[in-house]
Design an enzyme around this catalytic site. Structure first.
Site, mmCIF file in Angstrom:
data_model
loop_
_atom_site.group_PDB
_atom_site.id
_atom_site.type_symbol
_atom_site.label_atom_id
_atom_site.label_comp_id
_atom_site.label_asym_id
_atom_site.label_seq_id
_atom_site.Cartn_x
_atom_site.Cartn_y
_atom_site.Cartn_z
ATOM 1 N N PRO A 88 53.275 -27.723 -9.180
ATOM 2 C CA PRO A 88 51.749 -27.719 -9.264
ATOM 3 C C PRO A 88 51.090 -28.972 -8.420
ATOM 4 O O PRO A 88 50.085 -28.849 -7.840
ATOM 5 C CB PRO A 88 51.347 -27.652 -10.495
ATOM 6 N N GLU A 115 58.211 -28.602 -19.098
ATOM 7 C CA GLU A 115 57.046 -29.568 -19.071
ATOM 8 C C GLU A 115 56.952 -30.163 -17.844
ATOM 9 O O GLU A 115 56.047 -31.014 -17.541
ATOM 10 C CB GLU A 115 56.522 -30.306 -20.220
ATOM 11 N N ARG A 152 59.656 -12.512 6.292
ATOM 12 C CA ARG A 152 59.149 -11.509 7.212
ATOM 13 C C ARG A 152 58.969 -12.105 8.686
ATOM 14 O O ARG A 152 58.787 -11.153 9.556
ATOM 15 C CB ARG A 152 58.096 -10.835 6.536
ATOM 16 N N ASP A 167 48.227 -9.994 10.872
ATOM 17 C CA ASP A 167 48.199 -10.060 9.384
ATOM 18 C C ASP A 167 47.113 -11.023 9.168
ATOM 19 O O ASP A 167 46.870 -12.018 10.029
ATOM 20 C CB ASP A 167 49.238 -10.370 8.844
#
Length: 249
Positions: A88, A115, A152, A167
């Site tokens: 994160p 954690e 991709r 895209d």
């Protein structure tokens, strides 16, 4: 491209990365995927990979030994490689990151869990990425997202380069609206310009609608996008149309 994933839950990758285009790319040898359970590299008989944090705190923390041992036993063979930690606290992953990483010969993804992980693990990776400002159970889902996005872009995974160059985000804008048959569905019609066969007008409409959609839904993207003179004109037209629509409403 060779991709390695270091995870405590390798079974999570069985379905997600073995179907559709990624599965076909592996069958063709364009993409190689290996998922390594770093629990197997733990030294104690119970295969512990985590322990309580020094200084106190909630939960358990990944120990460095099992993970680093797994990484050293499965080190990249190419100089053109990158080891990525999913966290994160990492840089938010974007399409431009995917384009850069798609040029690598080898990528390794390190999936945290519990954690957190021992801070010393960061000394063994090259970069750190997050897929958004929220917390997941582990790094497995972010790894899958990044692998799918990167893979991709590898030549041969998608047949036509133009299929992904239009895209959303690839050129810095959201993608324009698309339609297929039938021409009319529940009183909603395909825009006439798309049926005109006039390629210049169609391309102009597509660019204008991409700019309109980006301005309405993700105006932050326009802050970093360098508009051409034509695009400035199209955006002003779209904004004027939206203003007139709101006044009529």
């Amino acid at each position: 491209m060779k991709i390695r994933v270091f995870s405590l839950f390798p079974e999570m990758f069985d379905g997600a990365l073995s179907a559709s285009l990624l599965g076909k790319a592996q069958d063709k040898g364009i993409l190689s995927l290996e998922v390594i359970n770093f629990r197997e590299f733990a030294l104690d008989k119970h295969r512990h990979v985590d322990d309580t944090p020094y200084g106190g705190g909630q939960g358990m923390v990944l120990m460095p030994q099992p993970l680093i041992a797994a990484m050293e036993a499965n080190a990249p063979m190419s100089d053109n490689s990158e080891i990525i930690l999913l966290s994160p606290q990492g840089k938010t992953f974007t399409q431009s990151d995917a384009v850069r990483l798609a040029d690598r010969d080898e990528l390794s993804f390190v999936c945290g869990h519990y954690e957190g992980f021992d801070e010393r693990i960061r000394h063994f990776v090259d970069s750190e990425y997050s897929i958004g400002d929220y917390v997941l159970t582990g790094g497995e889902l972010p790894a899958m997202v990044m692998i799918d996005t990167i893979a991709r872009l590898i030549p041969g995974v998608i047949k036509e380069r133009a299929s992904y160059e239009e895209d959303s985000f690839f050129q810095g804008l959201l993608e324009y609206p698309q339609y297929t048959k039938p021409r009319v569905f529940r009183d909603m019609e395909v825009p006439d310009v798309l049926l005109s066969g006039h390629h210049a007008n169609i391309r102009r409409w597509q660019k204008k609608e991409a700019l309109r959609r980006t301005w309405l839904r993700r105006p932050d993207l326009l802050e970093d996008y360098s508009l051409s003179d034509e695009e400035k004109k199209l955006l002003l037209e779209a904004q004027a149309e939206e203003e007139a629509c709101h006044q009529d409403g």
